[in-house]
Design an enzyme around this catalytic site. Structure first.
Site, mmCIF file in Angstrom:
data_model
loop_
_atom_site.group_PDB
_atom_site.id
_atom_site.type_symbol
_atom_site.label_atom_id
_atom_site.label_comp_id
_atom_site.label_asym_id
_atom_site.label_seq_id
_atom_site.Cartn_x
_atom_site.Cartn_y
_atom_site.Cartn_z
ATOM 1 N N LYS A 92 44.689 18.103 33.283
ATOM 2 C CA LYS A 92 44.492 16.666 33.065
ATOM 3 C C LYS A 92 44.296 15.988 34.427
ATOM 4 C CE LYS A 92 46.745 17.264 28.677
ATOM 5 N NZ LYS A 92 47.931 17.048 27.822
ATOM 6 N N ARG A 132 42.355 24.674 32.242
ATOM 7 C CA ARG A 132 43.362 24.560 31.185
ATOM 8 C C ARG A 132 44.491 25.517 31.529
ATOM 9 N NH1 ARG A 132 40.550 21.506 28.089
ATOM 10 N NH2 ARG A 132 42.335 21.009 26.805
ATOM 11 N N THR A 143 50.765 20.270 32.317
ATOM 12 C CA THR A 143 49.510 20.984 32.131
ATOM 13 C C THR A 143 48.764 20.890 33.460
ATOM 14 O OG1 THR A 143 48.465 18.965 31.325
ATOM 15 C CG2 THR A 143 49.299 20.496 29.662
ATOM 16 N N ASP A 199 57.984 15.941 30.924
ATOM 17 C CA ASP A 199 56.667 16.500 30.602
ATOM 18 C C ASP A 199 55.626 15.573 31.233
ATOM 19 O OD1 ASP A 199 54.235 17.194 29.497
ATOM 20 O OD2 ASP A 199 55.019 17.478 27.460
ATOM 21 N N GLU A 206 51.331 42.273 32.672
ATOM 22 C CA GLU A 206 52.583 41.762 32.090
ATOM 23 C C GLU A 206 53.727 41.887 33.081
ATOM 24 O OE1 GLU A 206 53.654 42.996 28.080
ATOM 25 O OE2 GLU A 206 51.522 42.924 27.551
ATOM 26 N N TYR A 246 45.155 43.334 33.094
ATOM 27 C CA TYR A 246 46.468 43.177 32.448
ATOM 28 C C TYR A 246 47.565 43.241 33.488
ATOM 29 C CZ TYR A 246 47.084 42.533 27.512
ATOM 30 O OH TYR A 246 47.190 41.947 26.288
HETATM 31 C C1 LIG Z 1 48.486 17.665 26.781
HETATM 32 C C2 LIG Z 1 49.947 17.595 26.570
HETATM 33 C C3 LIG Z 1 50.684 18.699 26.115
HETATM 34 C C4 LIG Z 1 50.070 19.961 25.578
HETATM 35 O O1 LIG Z 1 49.133 20.596 26.283
HETATM 36 P P1 LIG Z 1 48.077 21.599 25.605
HETATM 37 O O2 LIG Z 1 47.529 22.286 26.783
HETATM 38 O O3 LIG Z 1 47.107 20.744 24.852
HETATM 39 O O4 LIG Z 1 48.839 22.518 24.710
HETATM 40 C C5 LIG Z 1 52.053 18.569 26.044
HETATM 41 N N1 LIG Z 1 52.673 17.433 26.385
HETATM 42 C C6 LIG Z 1 51.996 16.344 26.804
HETATM 43 C C7 LIG Z 1 52.738 15.107 27.176
HETATM 44 C C8 LIG Z 1 50.617 16.389 26.909
HETATM 45 O O5 LIG Z 1 49.951 15.304 27.312
#
Ligand SMILES: *Cc1c(COP(=O)(O)O)cnc(C)c1O
Length: 425
Positions: A220, A226, A217, A191, A48, A46
């Site tokens: 990807k 993740r 993220t 994003d 925080e 932990y």
């Molecule tokens: C994958 C994605 C998210 C969210 O990610 P999670 O880890 O699935 O919550 C947000 N915005 C875009 C554009 C994404 O491709």
């Protein structure tokens, strides 16, 4: 492992990944090092707070881990501040709203059915419930409609604009988007969840310098565990003190929105795995990887066009293709099922102005990040395009799909997952 039930399922999922072509554009295969960090003792701890300011003792090692992750993120993307604690992309976006706007404020994002994400203002999502969300679209040609966005900003005066997509095959023009955001003085949020690895490789323009805040993220195209990161520039963060909503205060605003605003203890095993992935992404070989993802997607697009497939926008600049199947007399769900039986995983997806419903859309979405990780190149893309066509054209022929499944399984043996031993020559 003592838990045989779970052990069996982990093995089965490994076999599924190994023997099939993973073509969901948001997925990838991580390295053995990333997996090792994820499965480490760091998950027990932990912590925080932030490095040097924690609410728990015993944080000397996790502090060093988080500092490494932050420093690597800053260096890789060229920003002065990185928060690496978001549990995933959706909570990261939630933190950005919480940091920069109040409930009831007008926010703008791309409509889900045109390639946006739920957290960009979908009515049933928190972002469309707590905020007054207005949504922009693509034009009939499938390209982002910058003209519509401009008009909408003038009339709706949003305070925050999300730009980024899950199913958009073209480049985002960040400078143009910043000009649009400036019309109403809105925060521009990039994003780049899907394209972060391409940005690192120089295969897609970086939003840094144009967007106020960048979210990605890490699982990807960036090929990490993740997780997610929020990147920005500004004065050093002081998460203990409230700050006014001004650009120079972005680091503090973001850090405070994550904790105490939204989250509790950071996932230290995940932070370590992010650090590992960021180091991998800083190697020259990753630049090659990112560029190969795009090359592969372009070849796949060309081959499918030759076979009379209709691609949204007519092609791709990035890692994914959006195929409109209306001329092929098959719906997205049936194509997804046929491809799955053949050993190719994709997902059904709406296409712009889809005449069908979002639950049974007209298209499929597919991408090259995971198969490129396995070392597949131009030659393999030609082969894969012909398998895709065969599976879709023979969707109701179980015999053909079974034969394809065997063939694809054999083919995959030559391209091991990153954590698997190399095949015998
Ligand atoms: C994958 C994605 C998210 C969210 O990610 P999670 O880890 O699935 O919550 C947000 N915005 C875009 C554009 C994404 O491709």
């Amino acid at each position: 492992m003592n838990d045989k039930e779970i052990e069996k399922l982990i093995a089965a999922e490994g076999k599924r990944q190994r023997e099939g072509l993973e073509m969901i554009p948001s997925e990838n295969h991580t390295s053995a090092d990333v997996l090792k960090a994820l499965g480490s003792r760091l998950t027990d701890k932990y912590s925080e707070g932030y490095p040097g300011m924690r609410y728990y003792g015993g944080c000397e090692y996790v502090d060093a881990v988080e500092n490494l992750a932050r420093d690597r993120a800053k260096a890789l993307f060229g920003v002065s501040h990185a928060n690496v604690q978001p549990y995933s992309g959706s909570p990261a976006n939630q933190a950005i709203y919480f940091a920069l706007v109040d409930p009831g404020d007008t926010v703008m994002g791309m409509h889900l059915y045109f390639g946006g994400h739920m957290t960009h203002g979908l009515k049933v999502n928190f972002s469309g419930t707590y905020y007054r969300s207005v949504q922009y679209h693509t034009g009939k040609d499938g390209y982002l409609d910058y003209g519509e966005m401009t008009k909408m900003v003038k009339t709706e005066k949003p305070k925050l604009i999300f730009v980024g997509a899950t199913a958009y095959p073209r480049i985002f023009e960040w400078a143009r988007l910043r000009e649009i955001a400036d019309i109403s003085g809105a925060w521009l949020i990039a994003d780049i969840s899907h394209i972060a690895g391409l940005v690192v490789a120089g295969a897609h323009p970086s939003p840094v310098g144009q967007a106020h805040v960048v979210m990605t993220t890490t699982h990807k195209t960036l090929r990490g565990p993740r997780g997610a990161m929020i990147l920005c520039n500004g004065n050093p963060s002081n998460p203990l003190k409230a700050a006014e909503r001004r650009p120079e205060n972005l680091p503090t605003l973001i850090d405070r929105a994550i904790i105490p605003g939204l989250q509790g203890g950071p996932h230290n095993h995940q932070t370590a795995a992010i650090a590992v992935a960021l180091r991998e992404a800083a190697q020259p070989s990753f630049k090659q990887y990112g560029r190969q993802i795009v090359k592969n997607a372009k070849i796949l697009a060309e081959e499918l066009l030759k076979k009379d497939y209709k691609l949204v926008t007519g092609g791709t600049d990035n890692h994914l293709l959006l195929i409109d199947l209306t001329n092929k007399k098959i719906i997205g769900a049936d194509a997804e099922k046929a491809l799955s039986k053949a050993g190719i995983t994709v997902n059904k997806n709406t296409v712009p102005f889809d005449p069908r419903s979002p639950f049974s859309p007209s298209g499929i979405r597919m991408g090259t990040p995971a198969i490129t990780t396995r070392g597949m190149k131009e030659k393999e893309m030609v082969q894969i395009a012909s398998w895709i066509d065969e599976a879709i054209s023979s969707a109701s022929d179980a015999k053909i799909l079974t034969r394809l499944n065997k063939q694809i399984g054999e083919f995959c043996k030559k391209f091991p997952l990153p954590s698997d031993p190399a095949p015998k020559a």
